[in-house]
Motif scaffolding. Sequence first.
Motif, mmCIF file in Angstrom:
data_model
loop_
_atom_site.group_PDB
_atom_site.id
_atom_site.type_symbol
_atom_site.label_atom_id
_atom_site.label_comp_id
_atom_site.label_asym_id
_atom_site.label_seq_id
_atom_site.Cartn_x
_atom_site.Cartn_y
_atom_site.Cartn_z
ATOM 1 N N PHE A 1 0.862 -1.175 0.000
ATOM 2 C CA PHE A 1 0.000 0.000 0.000
ATOM 3 C C PHE A 1 0.894 1.219 0.000
ATOM 4 N N GLU A 2 0.629 2.140 -0.898
ATOM 5 C CA GLU A 2 1.369 3.396 -0.921
ATOM 6 C C GLU A 2 0.413 4.533 -0.608
ATOM 7 N N GLY A 3 0.858 5.477 0.187
ATOM 8 C CA GLY A 3 0.019 6.607 0.499
ATOM 9 C C GLY A 3 0.745 7.616 1.356
ATOM 10 N N SER A 4 0.043 8.675 1.680
ATOM 11 C CA SER A 4 0.596 9.691 2.568
ATOM 12 C C SER A 4 0.688 9.121 3.980
ATOM 13 N N GLU A 5 1.351 9.837 4.855
ATOM 14 C CA GLU A 5 1.468 9.398 6.245
ATOM 15 C C GLU A 5 0.078 9.172 6.854
ATOM 16 N N HIS A 6 -0.834 10.101 6.574
ATOM 17 C CA HIS A 6 -2.196 9.999 7.104
ATOM 18 C C HIS A 6 -2.906 8.754 6.541
ATOM 19 N N GLU B 1 -1.493 5.643 8.132
ATOM 20 C CA GLU B 1 -1.985 5.531 9.506
ATOM 21 C C GLU B 1 -3.415 4.985 9.518
ATOM 22 N N GLN B 2 -4.281 5.496 8.642
ATOM 23 C CA GLN B 2 -5.664 5.022 8.583
ATOM 24 C C GLN B 2 -5.741 3.564 8.152
ATOM 25 N N GLU B 3 -5.030 3.217 7.107
ATOM 26 C CA GLU B 3 -5.053 1.846 6.589
ATOM 27 C C GLU B 3 -4.487 0.864 7.604
ATOM 28 N N HIS B 4 -3.415 1.272 8.270
ATOM 29 C CA HIS B 4 -2.785 0.415 9.281
ATOM 30 C C HIS B 4 -3.737 0.180 10.456
ATOM 31 N N ALA C 1 -7.031 0.129 10.252
ATOM 32 C CA ALA C 1 -8.142 -0.713 9.792
ATOM 33 C C ALA C 1 -7.702 -2.157 9.559
ATOM 34 N N SER C 2 -6.500 -2.339 9.053
ATOM 35 C CA SER C 2 -5.987 -3.680 8.739
ATOM 36 C C SER C 2 -4.471 -3.650 8.903
ATOM 37 N N PRO C 3 -3.980 -3.968 10.095
ATOM 38 C CA PRO C 3 -2.546 -3.799 10.384
ATOM 39 C C PRO C 3 -1.626 -4.473 9.358
ATOM 40 N N PHE C 4 -0.564 -3.758 9.036
ATOM 41 C CA PHE C 4 0.447 -4.260 8.110
ATOM 42 C C PHE C 4 1.461 -5.107 8.872
ATOM 43 N N ASP C 5 2.079 -6.045 8.171
ATOM 44 C CA ASP C 5 3.178 -6.803 8.749
ATOM 45 C C ASP C 5 4.465 -5.986 8.713
ATOM 46 N N LEU C 6 4.566 -5.080 7.750
ATOM 47 C CA LEU C 6 5.774 -4.278 7.566
ATOM 48 C C LEU C 6 5.381 -2.927 6.999
ATOM 49 N N ILE C 7 5.968 -1.864 7.538
ATOM 50 C CA ILE C 7 5.759 -0.514 7.018
ATOM 51 C C ILE C 7 7.124 0.076 6.710
ATOM 52 N N LEU C 8 7.315 0.524 5.470
ATOM 53 C CA LEU C 8 8.535 1.228 5.071
ATOM 54 C C LEU C 8 8.150 2.680 4.858
ATOM 55 N N MET C 9 8.710 3.558 5.676
ATOM 56 C CA MET C 9 8.375 4.976 5.562
ATOM 57 C C MET C 9 9.421 5.828 6.257
#
Length: 142
Positions: free
Chosen positions: A20-25, A28-31, A33-41
Amino acid sequence: MPRLVRTFLEKMPDAAFRFFEGSEHEIEQEHGASPFDLILMYDSPTIDTSNRKVLATVSPHVLLPSGHPLCEHHEISLHELTELPMILLDIAPSRNYFTSLFHEHDLKPLIRFRSPSFETVRGMVANGLGYSILVSRPARVA
């Protein structure tokens, strides 16, 4: 990101994933609703950092159109940029970070254009519409 995905699949060809690609906001919203296993940011005070690992430290750089007189300089001061039109990457936290570089020295950038898209910012600079400050650099093809 494409090179990272290719390298990952070369090492683990049977892995299944989505990104998933998106802005910080948006992240944060997507995470939430459905937590990610990995976030690169980039570093963010709003995302849980309990399992954070710093992969790289980056520094800002000035992006100038080809042939601009400042391209000959190894270093460019913020004072030199204040009279030139700036193209601001207008997404959080980038917008605040890049303008704070000036404000810390009691300077104000001359923001001519704003865009939430890296590609648009780079394209506008390439077309001579101003300069930008970024921390990301285009990937070099191996």
